[in-house]
Design a protein around this motif. Structure first.
Motif, mmCIF file in Angstrom:
data_model
loop_
_atom_site.group_PDB
_atom_site.id
_atom_site.type_symbol
_atom_site.label_atom_id
_atom_site.label_comp_id
_atom_site.label_asym_id
_atom_site.label_seq_id
_atom_site.Cartn_x
_atom_site.Cartn_y
_atom_site.Cartn_z
ATOM 1 N N PHE A 1 27.785 20.132 18.576
ATOM 2 C CA PHE A 1 27.397 20.839 19.800
ATOM 3 C C PHE A 1 28.636 21.233 20.608
ATOM 4 C CE2 PHE A 1 25.735 20.872 24.229
ATOM 5 C CZ PHE A 1 24.856 21.935 24.090
ATOM 6 N N ASN A 2 29.631 20.367 20.647
ATOM 7 C CA ASN A 2 30.879 20.679 21.328
ATOM 8 C C ASN A 2 31.571 21.872 20.652
ATOM 9 O OD1 ASN A 2 32.874 19.994 23.388
ATOM 10 N ND2 ASN A 2 34.162 19.327 21.688
ATOM 11 N N ASP A 3 31.592 21.881 19.328
ATOM 12 C CA ASP A 3 32.170 23.016 18.587
ATOM 13 C C ASP A 3 31.388 24.297 18.863
ATOM 14 O OD1 ASP A 3 34.014 21.251 17.521
ATOM 15 O OD2 ASP A 3 33.049 21.161 15.540
ATOM 16 N N TYR A 4 30.069 24.186 18.924
ATOM 17 C CA TYR A 4 29.207 25.332 19.236
ATOM 18 C C TYR A 4 29.552 25.903 20.614
ATOM 19 C CZ TYR A 4 24.885 27.535 20.954
ATOM 20 O OH TYR A 4 23.969 28.373 21.532
ATOM 21 N N ILE B 1 33.764 16.801 24.872
ATOM 22 C CA ILE B 1 32.902 15.995 24.013
ATOM 23 C C ILE B 1 31.993 15.072 24.829
ATOM 24 C CG2 ILE B 1 34.575 14.150 23.600
ATOM 25 C CD1 ILE B 1 32.116 15.628 21.004
ATOM 26 N N ASP B 2 32.457 14.602 25.983
ATOM 27 C CA ASP B 2 31.612 13.739 26.820
ATOM 28 C C ASP B 2 30.395 14.507 27.338
ATOM 29 O OD1 ASP B 2 33.315 11.572 26.454
ATOM 30 O OD2 ASP B 2 34.483 12.027 28.271
ATOM 31 N N LEU B 3 30.608 15.731 27.793
ATOM 32 C CA LEU B 3 29.500 16.567 28.248
ATOM 33 C C LEU B 3 28.541 16.852 27.092
ATOM 34 C CD1 LEU B 3 28.118 18.386 30.390
ATOM 35 C CD2 LEU B 3 29.600 20.232 29.557
ATOM 36 N N ALA B 4 29.094 17.176 25.931
ATOM 37 C CA ALA B 4 28.264 17.473 24.764
ATOM 38 C C ALA B 4 27.401 16.273 24.397
ATOM 39 C CB ALA B 4 29.144 17.886 23.584
ATOM 40 N N GLU B 5 28.005 15.097 24.372
ATOM 41 C CA GLU B 5 27.252 13.900 24.008
ATOM 42 C C GLU B 5 26.183 13.573 25.045
ATOM 43 O OE1 GLU B 5 27.919 9.356 22.409
ATOM 44 O OE2 GLU B 5 29.646 10.644 22.720
ATOM 45 N N SER B 6 26.514 13.707 26.302
ATOM 46 C CA SER B 6 25.552 13.447 27.370
ATOM 47 C C SER B 6 24.361 14.402 27.273
ATOM 48 C CB SER B 6 26.248 13.581 28.722
ATOM 49 O OG SER B 6 25.329 13.485 29.763
ATOM 50 N N PHE B 7 24.646 15.673 27.041
ATOM 51 C CA PHE B 7 23.594 16.680 26.956
ATOM 52 C C PHE B 7 22.676 16.414 25.769
ATOM 53 C CE2 PHE B 7 21.764 20.756 25.784
ATOM 54 C CZ PHE B 7 21.313 21.222 26.997
ATOM 55 N N ILE B 8 23.269 16.168 24.616
ATOM 56 C CA ILE B 8 22.475 15.930 23.404
ATOM 57 C C ILE B 8 21.638 14.653 23.547
ATOM 58 C CG2 ILE B 8 22.656 15.271 20.960
ATOM 59 C CD1 ILE B 8 22.879 18.321 21.527
ATOM 60 N N LYS B 9 22.248 13.587 24.057
ATOM 61 C CA LYS B 9 21.500 12.341 24.235
ATOM 62 C C LYS B 9 20.301 12.555 25.157
ATOM 63 C CE LYS B 9 24.906 8.759 23.298
ATOM 64 N NZ LYS B 9 25.714 7.668 23.856
ATOM 65 N N ARG C 1 14.608 16.577 11.199
ATOM 66 C CA ARG C 1 14.621 16.504 12.661
ATOM 67 C C ARG C 1 15.649 15.468 13.104
ATOM 68 N NH1 ARG C 1 9.193 16.927 16.239
ATOM 69 N NH2 ARG C 1 10.210 16.983 18.253
ATOM 70 N N ALA C 2 16.402 15.772 14.121
ATOM 71 C CA ALA C 2 17.435 14.865 14.629
ATOM 72 C C ALA C 2 16.801 13.653 15.298
ATOM 73 C CB ALA C 2 18.328 15.590 15.630
ATOM 74 N N SER C 3 17.522 12.545 15.226
ATOM 75 C CA SER C 3 17.106 11.322 15.912
ATOM 76 C C SER C 3 18.270 10.846 16.778
ATOM 77 C CB SER C 3 16.730 10.239 14.896
ATOM 78 O OG SER C 3 17.891 9.720 14.272
ATOM 79 N N SER C 4 18.020 9.816 17.577
ATOM 80 C CA SER C 4 19.075 9.287 18.444
ATOM 81 C C SER C 4 20.252 8.758 17.634
ATOM 82 C CB SER C 4 18.520 8.202 19.366
ATOM 83 O OG SER C 4 17.957 7.165 18.593
ATOM 84 N N ASP C 5 20.024 8.373 16.379
ATOM 85 C CA ASP C 5 21.117 7.912 15.516
ATOM 86 C C ASP C 5 22.123 9.023 15.215
ATOM 87 O OD1 ASP C 5 19.910 5.429 15.390
ATOM 88 O OD2 ASP C 5 18.951 5.808 13.450
ATOM 89 N N ASP C 6 21.714 10.263 15.406
ATOM 90 C CA ASP C 6 22.580 11.414 15.127
ATOM 91 C C ASP C 6 23.449 11.821 16.311
ATOM 92 O OD1 ASP C 6 21.528 11.890 12.491
ATOM 93 O OD2 ASP C 6 19.728 12.713 13.451
ATOM 94 N N SER C 7 23.301 11.160 17.440
ATOM 95 C CA SER C 7 23.927 11.610 18.687
ATOM 96 C C SER C 7 25.418 11.907 18.562
ATOM 97 C CB SER C 7 23.722 10.588 19.803
ATOM 98 O OG SER C 7 22.377 10.534 20.160
ATOM 99 N N LYS C 8 26.182 11.006 17.987
ATOM 100 C CA LYS C 8 27.650 11.179 17.906
ATOM 101 C C LYS C 8 28.032 12.393 17.055
ATOM 102 C CE LYS C 8 29.588 7.504 19.965
ATOM 103 N NZ LYS C 8 30.215 7.699 21.245
#
Length: 150
Positions: free
Chosen positions: A21-24, A34-42, A8-15
């Motif tokens: 997720f951006n590639d997806y 990448i900024d949108l992807a990181e914001s969404f995942i976080k 399971r993913a954790s906040s440490d995996d965000s980057k």
């Protein structure tokens, strides 16, 4: 497949997860952001409104992920889970990560009393369709899917 670990993913995996997720999103013809992807995942990880599993290789590098959203089906009057995202980095395909992520999603849904898993994919995504069908998923031949941008 033995060197691939699903967890399971954790906040440490965000980057790393944001990169995948951006590639997806680009695979589905969305612009590189990448900024949108990181914001969404976080936000998903912080708010706990989805469950994300990641696949790691022997060097602990994230090579894939799947994201599940809990919801309900009114017709069967029960909770279901939508497997909305499944992606494996192009350089890591054909080693079983996608299959392992799908199996983790199935086990998660079963353990959490969801009565069904749903997913959609592009009609042209034949590799993914072959994987789904090999794992017992059945293509819906009755319903059409519609969307409307707001």
């Amino acid at each position: 497949m033995s060197s691939i670990v699903i967890r399971r993913a954790s906040s440490d995996d965000s980057k790393q997860l944001a990169r995948l997720f951006n590639d997806y999103r680009q695979f589905y013809e969305q612009p590189n952001n990448i900024d949108l992807a990181e914001s969404f995942i976080k936000a998903r990880l912080l708010n706990h409104d989805s469950t994300i599993f990641v696949a790691t290789d022997a060097q602990q590098k994230l090579i894939g992920f799947c994201q599940l959203y809990p919801t309900f089906c009114s017709v069967i009057a029960a909770p279901i889970c939508v497997l909305y995202d499944l992606f494996v980095d192009a350089s890591s395909r054909k080693v079983g990560a996608g299959k392992l992520l799908m199996l983790a999603a199935h086990e998660y849904a079963k353990a959490n009393d969801f009565l069904r898993l749903d997913l959609t994919t592009a009609k042209t995504n034949l590799a993914a369709q072959a994987l789904y069908e090999s794992l017992g998923w059945v293509r819906d031949e009755v319903f059409y899917s519609y969307n409307k941008a707001i």
